[in-house]
Design an enzyme around this catalytic site. Structure first.
Site, mmCIF file in Angstrom:
data_model
loop_
_atom_site.group_PDB
_atom_site.id
_atom_site.type_symbol
_atom_site.label_atom_id
_atom_site.label_comp_id
_atom_site.label_asym_id
_atom_site.label_seq_id
_atom_site.Cartn_x
_atom_site.Cartn_y
_atom_site.Cartn_z
ATOM 1 N N GLU A 21 0.731 4.230 -3.286
ATOM 2 C CA GLU A 21 0.258 2.936 -3.937
ATOM 3 C C GLU A 21 -0.853 3.252 -4.951
ATOM 4 O O GLU A 21 -1.818 4.143 -4.635
ATOM 5 C CB GLU A 21 0.192 1.874 -3.270
ATOM 6 C CG GLU A 21 -0.352 0.723 -4.402
ATOM 7 C CD GLU A 21 -0.677 -0.731 -3.556
ATOM 8 O OE1 GLU A 21 0.279 -1.244 -2.966
ATOM 9 O OE2 GLU A 21 -1.813 -1.074 -3.722
ATOM 10 N N PRO A 25 -5.787 1.878 -13.819
ATOM 11 C CA PRO A 25 -7.066 2.134 -13.979
ATOM 12 C C PRO A 25 -7.862 1.208 -15.012
ATOM 13 O O PRO A 25 -6.979 0.682 -15.856
ATOM 14 C CB PRO A 25 -7.208 3.707 -14.422
ATOM 15 C CG PRO A 25 -5.911 4.174 -14.051
ATOM 16 C CD PRO A 25 -4.969 3.260 -13.977
ATOM 17 N N TRP A 53 0.597 -4.917 -9.872
ATOM 18 C CA TRP A 53 0.501 -5.997 -10.879
ATOM 19 C C TRP A 53 -0.752 -6.524 -10.875
ATOM 20 O O TRP A 53 -1.302 -7.157 -10.004
ATOM 21 C CB TRP A 53 1.620 -6.899 -10.742
ATOM 22 C CG TRP A 53 1.972 -7.744 -11.878
ATOM 23 C CD1 TRP A 53 1.675 -9.038 -12.233
ATOM 24 C CD2 TRP A 53 2.818 -7.155 -12.999
ATOM 25 N NE1 TRP A 53 2.044 -9.523 -13.294
ATOM 26 C CE2 TRP A 53 2.939 -8.502 -13.873
ATOM 27 C CE3 TRP A 53 3.572 -6.183 -13.361
ATOM 28 C CZ2 TRP A 53 3.645 -8.307 -15.094
ATOM 29 C CZ3 TRP A 53 4.395 -6.309 -14.600
ATOM 30 C CH2 TRP A 53 4.177 -7.476 -15.318
ATOM 31 N N GLN A 184 0.750 -5.987 4.230
ATOM 32 C CA GLN A 184 -0.843 -5.679 4.110
ATOM 33 C C GLN A 184 -1.572 -4.597 4.882
ATOM 34 O O GLN A 184 -0.910 -4.553 5.920
ATOM 35 C CB GLN A 184 -1.116 -7.138 4.388
ATOM 36 C CG GLN A 184 -2.658 -7.596 4.270
ATOM 37 C CD GLN A 184 -2.992 -7.739 2.696
ATOM 38 O OE1 GLN A 184 -2.696 -6.608 2.173
ATOM 39 N NE2 GLN A 184 -3.638 -8.645 2.517
#
Ligand SMILES: Cc1cc2nc3c(=O)[nH]c(=O)nc-3n(C[C@H](O)[C@H](O)[C@H](O)COP(=O)(O)OP(=O)(O)OC[C@H]3O[C@@H](n4cnc5c(N)ncnc54)[C@H](O)[C@@H]3O)c2cc1C
Ligand SMILES: NC(=O)c1ccc[n+]([C@@H]2O[C@H](COP(=O)([O-])OP(=O)(O)OC[C@H]3O[C@@H](n4cnc5c(N)ncnc54)[C@H](O)[C@@H]3O)[C@@H](O)[C@H]2O)c1
Length: 604
Positions: A21, A25, A53, A184
């Site tokens: 992932e 930047p 996102w 997560q």
């Protein structure tokens, strides 16, 4: 190809798989470097990459642009995250169309978190309520074209009514068409395995993809786990504590710990054969994990790309490289690849793709509102606020909105001078004393591997009252050895130095290149300024309902004060007061004496 097909293919071949992932930047240099880094990391054999996102939809163009480049220029299987926050249906449709047009076949459908400064998540008008609505919408519009991933929370989602309700809602997302789950981050394998078993017991059979966050540095690990409220086993804290100041040791230990956790999960009865790595746009931590898990041996089967000229403008036109490598460009790039991988910096390297990861985590005060008000009370004047900052510098206050940790040991060398300038109304948020070659073992000033020497230029960063900016900069312009940057909230910028990094911390270690972990850089400073002001604004927000006067006071300060940093470049000058002298001079010009403690006169 869709992720689920790729996973099936790897499983048919009987080999583990992995994916990476990245996040968008913050600076344009960071983007170029990220593409370069991804190109290099492609050789590690991820079966796909994904891109986040931005919180509150803040990076939507960047995310869809990435998907396009990753597909069309890098030839990478890509998954696009998409959230419902601040996204009316037309915007969702636009993002989906762009993904479709780019050839992307994978969407991670999320609800999203509330935007900055907002506590409770609320749908926008004409938007969706929950991730499930987005899943349904995508299936309705695109049928089976996209693989749809959804988020899973092994430790429980913070807003869930109960673990049982959460599994029920999760099952509904799967029934609505989600066909893969990304989790997560977590650091307790048993918690993960228990959650996975509950999912399987509820009849959920889709691939579970564990989200693995490498431990890169102690500070980053603590910040991220504190922010997300992640369960960290006590033994892990205990093992990190004695090595926390040595980045290389933290990374080595962290790699072994996280790899053990991954092995436990791969060996559990959950049918999991792959891992998803949160790279945080850095390569080394993930690479070390893959090596430790002996996955890279498998990656070797993935043919490396033939050498291509670097996509990074700076590296493409590099003129100074040792002659020995003139025919070995790839090897040279590999040798120098870690130069921006010590993200401890005062602001880090603005051209690093990892720069700006705070944004990815959503910017927020590191304290819960009730704790924050307990720590800082209810200031009534600028004098009260100055006094808080002065107490922090003297070690009498454990946190400020800009520092979730008490002042570091190094600060004790300049604590009195810092407290005094705070009492004059210059609110300091970062500093370091001058250091000229102390041992790397020094408990206050040392860092890095043993038997080395550490160096620092004296450094100060502070909010400056607007009425003093002009006079202060005039004094700084005349001071020898001082470079500065100053900016206000609107972005009006002044400096007496050329753009580009100024090394302010470096170390010399046996058998190693000089390590230069912290630089002061004007691009980075201007990107950081939004964050610095945002933290001030969030501090003010704590009082909006309960104490409107305090709210107005703090908001006024952080709307109007200028953010300034000063480097005293002559690190061999033994006068530790040199960096503070411009403030004393200014105080004198204003007729304020510094030898008493009643200098707060100017601050009210
Ligand atoms: C792998 C991963 C990637 C992520 N990437 C991003 C990203 O790129 N950008 C970003 O902004 N955020 C990202 N997030 C964060 C995520 O958007 C938030 O954690 C968000 O709070 C939860 O999203 P969700 O998709 O699980 O929401 P949902 O599925 O809507 O669930 C949110 C909460 O509502 C509950 N719930 C669901 N349905 C119902 C219902 N019908 N009635 C009552 N309660 C219900 C759930 O149990 C849960 O507690 C990511 C999270 C993960 C795990
Ligand atoms: N291992 C390394 O490579 C390396 C190199 C340099 C620094 N460090 C350490 O890494 C950590 C992170 O450093 P950082 O620069 O990113 O940020 P940081 O938030 O830790 O702050 C840096 C310094 O500013 C001081 N400070 C914080 N709030 C202040 C305030 N309100 N007024 C005046 N001074 C204040 C702190 O006491 C500390 O000395 C620090 O503990 C630092 O000492 C590590």
């Amino acid at each position: 190809m869709r992720i689920s097909d790729k996973i099936k293919k790897a499983e048919r071949e009987g080999r583990p798989w992995w994916s990476f992932e990245f996040f968008p930047p913050k600076t344009s240099e960071g983007w170029v470097n990220l593409y370069d880094r991804i190109e290099r990391m492609q050789q590690l054999g991820p079966i796909f990459v994904d891109i986040t996102w931005g919180a509150g939809g803040s990076t939507s163009d960047a995310t869809t642009g990435f998907v396009k480049t990753a597909h069309s220029e890098l030839g990478l299987e890509t998954c696009m995250h998409l959230t419902c926050t601040n996204m009316p249906t037309e915007m969702v449709d636009q993002a989906l169309k762009e993904a479709y047009d780019s050839g992307c076949r994978n969407i991670l459908a999320l609800r999203g978190d509330p935007p900055r400064g907002v506590e409770e998540w609320k749908p926008v008008e004409g938007g969706f309520n929950h991730a499930i609505d987005l899943v349904r919408h995508i299936r309705k519009k695109y049928g089976d074209y996209f693989d749809i991933g959804v988020a899973g929370f092994p430790e429980g989602h913070p807003q869930s009514e109960s673990p049982e309700a959460e599994i029920r809602h999760f099952k509904a997302k799967v029934d609505a068409g989600a066909n893969v789950v990304f989790t997560q981050m977590f650091y307790d394998a048993d918690v993960f395995i228990d959650w996975g078993r509950r999912l399987r017991a509820a009849g959920i059979t889709i691939p579970i993809v564990p989200g693995i966050m490498p431990i890169q540095t102690y500070a980053a690990f603590k910040r991220r786990t504190d922010f997300a409220g992640t369960i960290v086993p006590k033994e892990l804290w205990d093992m990190l504590e004695p090595i926390k100041d040595d980045d290389a040791k933290v990374r080595e230990f962290g790699t072994r710990y996280v790899a053990d956790m991954c092995r436990k999960i791969l060996n559990a009865d959950l049918g999991i054969h792959g891992m998803h790595f949160y790279t945080m746009n850095l390569s080394r931590g993930t690479e070390m994990l893959l090596e430790e898990l002996q996955f890279v041996a498998m990656a070797d089967r993935v043919k490396p790309l033939p050498w291509r000229v670097s996509l990074t403008q700076k590296r493409r036109t590099e003129t100074t490289r040792p002659i020995f490598w003139s025919n070995r460009q790839r090897s040279y790039l590999t040798r120098t690849r870690e130069w921006d991988e010590f993200p401890n910096g005062r602001w880090g390297d603005a051209s690093s793709p990892a720069f700006g990861d705070v944004d990815a985590l959503q910017l927020a005060l590191p304290h819960k509102p009730q704790d924050a008000v307990k720590i800082w009370g209810t200031p009534r004047s600028l004098g009260d606020i100055s006094a808080l900052f002065a107490r922090f510098c003297r070690g009498d206050l454990k946190a400020l909105p800009w520092s979730d940790q008490p002042a570091a040991k190094e600060t004790s060398y300049i604590a009195e001078q810092l407290a005094k300038i705070n009492e004059l109304g210059f609110l300091t948020i970062n500093s370091q004393p001058r250091v000229d070659g102390v041992s790397s073992d020094d408990p206050a000033l040392g860092w890095g591997p043993m038997n080395g020497y550490c160096y620092q230029k004296a450094y100060l960063e502070f909010f400056c009252p607007p009425q003093h900016v002009e006079a202060l900069l005039a004094i700084l312009d005349k001071a020898p050895s001082i470079t500065y940057h100053a900016v206000n909230k609107q972005g009006e910028f002044h400096s007496n130095t050329a753009p580009g990094p100024n090394a302010v911390t470096w170390g010399v270690f046996p058998g190693a290149e000089v390590i230069q972990p912290t630089v002061v850089d004007s691009t980075a400073f201007q990107a950081w300024k939004d964050e610095a002001y945002e933290l001030g604004a969030q501090w003010a927000l704590l009082y909006r309902e309960s104490e409107p006067e305090t709210h107005k006071l703090i908001q006024g300060i952080f709307d109007e004060f200028h953010l300034v940093n000063i480097v005293f470049n002559d690190y061999r000058n033994t006068d530790d007061d040199a960096v503070f002298k411009p403030f004393y001079e200014l105080a004198q010009q204003n007729g304020v004496h510094l030898n008493g403690s009643s200098t707060a006169a100017t601050t009210d």
